[in-house]
Design an enzyme around this catalytic site. Sequence first.
Site, PDB file in Angstrom:
ATOM      1  N   GLY A 116       0.938  -1.099  -0.108  1.00  0.00           N
ATOM      2  CA  GLY A 116      -0.028  -0.169   0.125  1.00  0.00           C
ATOM      3  C   GLY A 116       0.868   1.322  -0.010  1.00  0.00           C
ATOM      4  O   GLY A 116       0.625   2.088  -0.771  1.00  0.00           O
ATOM      5  N   THR A 137       7.414  -5.687   5.328  1.00  0.00           N
ATOM      6  CA  THR A 137       6.081  -6.136   5.893  1.00  0.00           C
ATOM      7  C   THR A 137       6.478  -7.643   6.375  1.00  0.00           C
ATOM      8  O   THR A 137       7.429  -8.100   5.894  1.00  0.00           O
ATOM      9  CB  THR A 137       4.981  -6.610   4.401  1.00  0.00           C
ATOM     10  OG1 THR A 137       4.063  -7.371   5.248  1.00  0.00           O
ATOM     11  CG2 THR A 137       5.675  -7.361   3.351  1.00  0.00           C
ATOM     12  N   ILE A 138       5.522  -7.937   7.612  1.00  0.00           N
ATOM     13  CA  ILE A 138       5.940  -9.147   8.139  1.00  0.00           C
ATOM     14  C   ILE A 138       5.328 -10.381   7.283  1.00  0.00           C
ATOM     15  O   ILE A 138       5.544 -11.585   7.234  1.00  0.00           O
ATOM     16  CB  ILE A 138       5.344  -9.233   9.649  1.00  0.00           C
ATOM     17  CG1 ILE A 138       3.962  -9.134   9.425  1.00  0.00           C
ATOM     18  CG2 ILE A 138       5.850  -8.382  10.459  1.00  0.00           C
ATOM     19  CD1 ILE A 138       3.155  -9.644  10.808  1.00  0.00           C
ATOM     20  N   ASP A 139       4.299  -9.802   6.308  1.00  0.00           N
ATOM     21  CA  ASP A 139       3.566 -10.816   5.664  1.00  0.00           C
ATOM     22  C   ASP A 139       4.492 -11.357   4.436  1.00  0.00           C
ATOM     23  O   ASP A 139       4.066 -12.534   3.766  1.00  0.00           O
ATOM     24  CB  ASP A 139       2.292 -10.008   4.757  1.00  0.00           C
ATOM     25  CG  ASP A 139       1.256  -9.480   5.790  1.00  0.00           C
ATOM     26  OD1 ASP A 139       1.639  -9.815   6.871  1.00  0.00           O
ATOM     27  OD2 ASP A 139       0.486  -8.751   5.543  1.00  0.00           O
ATOM     28  N   MET A 181      -0.758 -13.992  11.371  1.00  0.00           N
ATOM     29  CA  MET A 181      -1.173 -12.953  10.343  1.00  0.00           C
ATOM     30  C   MET A 181      -0.694 -13.268   8.872  1.00  0.00           C
ATOM     31  O   MET A 181      -0.262 -14.226   8.604  1.00  0.00           O
ATOM     32  CB  MET A 181      -0.489 -11.669  10.818  1.00  0.00           C
ATOM     33  CG  MET A 181      -1.207 -10.848  12.008  1.00  0.00           C
ATOM     34  SD  MET A 181      -0.347  -9.241  12.490  1.00  0.00           S
ATOM     35  CE  MET A 181      -1.353  -8.741  13.305  1.00  0.00           C
ATOM     36  N   GLY A 182      -0.975 -12.418   7.996  1.00  0.00           N
ATOM     37  CA  GLY A 182      -0.322 -12.634   6.809  1.00  0.00           C
ATOM     38  C   GLY A 182      -1.175 -11.937   5.634  1.00  0.00           C
ATOM     39  O   GLY A 182      -0.969 -11.946   4.516  1.00  0.00           O
ATOM     40  N   ARG A 183      -2.274 -11.578   6.035  1.00  0.00           N
ATOM     41  CA  ARG A 183      -3.506 -10.907   5.197  1.00  0.00           C
ATOM     42  C   ARG A 183      -3.712 -12.064   4.248  1.00  0.00           C
ATOM     43  O   ARG A 183      -4.429 -13.064   4.364  1.00  0.00           O
ATOM     44  CB  ARG A 183      -3.056  -9.440   4.478  1.00  0.00           C
ATOM     45  CG  ARG A 183      -3.242  -8.431   5.047  1.00  0.00           C
ATOM     46  CD  ARG A 183      -3.020  -7.054   4.403  1.00  0.00           C
ATOM     47  NE  ARG A 183      -2.172  -6.900   3.708  1.00  0.00           N
ATOM     48  CZ  ARG A 183      -1.883  -6.083   2.897  1.00  0.00           C
ATOM     49  NH1 ARG A 183      -2.448  -5.123   2.536  1.00  0.00           N
ATOM     50  NH2 ARG A 183      -0.743  -6.121   2.334  1.00  0.00           N
TER      51      ARG A 183
END
Length: 359
Positions: A116, A137-139, A181-183
């Site tokens: 984003g 990002t951690i994702d 998490m991870g979207r």
Amino acid sequence: MRIAISTGGGDAPGLNAVIRAAVLSAVDRGWHVLGIRKGYAGLLGDDDVVPLGRDDVRGIGHLGGTILRTTNRGDPFAYPVKRPDGSIVEVDRSDQLIENARNLGINAVIAIGGDGSLRIAERLGQKGLRVVGVPKTIDNDVGGTVTTFGFDTAVTTAMEAIDKLHTTAESHDRVIVMEVMGRHAGFIALHAGLAGAAHVILIPEIPYDIEVVCEAIMARERRGRHFDVVVVAEGAMPKGGQESIMGASLPGQDRRVGGIGERVAHEIQQRTGKECRSIVLGHLQRGGMPTGYDRLLATRFGGAAVEAVEAGKWGHMVALRSPHIVTIPIGDALREPRRVDPNHDIVRTARRTGISFGD
Ligand code: F6P
């Protein structure tokens, strides 16, 4: 030369290491550095712009969070503005941002963020701001780079949680479902699940069938293994189903993915009769000290971002193409988000070691 640094979107362990490396590399070149606080709010009058020198970044490389603070509600193209009646509208304040940057004598901006924030950086670049991106990002879902800093720390935190869940699940003959998490990407669940030897891993890239999940649990039961640890990515979904969405987001914020862990635990208990518990690991994955891997990657990214500014690589971001750090157009990185390849060796090895993906 006067550069500015901003951190946007959710925080990730390693942000401070990027800031430290970028500031020290810039100061070493005789440049001035400004820190834009809270995403771009510091350039829009809602926060400050602060000078960053050697003393300001001393002893921060090992700390989680970001000394500049951050927000995931600060897109300057859709900036949330409160009206007198209390309602919120989204306003395009990008022109104002660029003018304010110019007035402050900022020659270039290092924008550290996830997909984003990088998209915002690219758009600001198209409007004339000289921007270099740093993926964060951690994702691990940003394209164009082998990995992002923050991911290794999140995986380590999740793996340690799985280790702990093993002992309590085994003591009680329970199924414990942990949502990570991870979207829309399953990297954290996959990597932590395999490293922590979970029994079931559910990820968005491999939609699951709850009957298959329960069969895997009952097969272990028949082998005398009466407990299970199930790792569920927050974006996981059943075959033919949808991602689970949590409540309403605040204005200017993406919709929040999550809630699937509790649902999976409930369904397993109903179908198998086994006692189930669920936990959501949540923001623990974003907090705390970055691992050595993340500190090193973040530090390399910070140094490389300043080199990219020096080389005039506007609209580019730094990326890991092992063993080197390279620069690539931000647009190229954003074209295809990174997702778990269901045929990747990590998935194949997980299957061979007996982990079920519920498919
Ligand atoms: O993108 C990073 C991330 O931590 C996602 O894994 C998660 O879905 C989201 O941010 C959570 O955001 P927030 O901090 O707004 O709860």
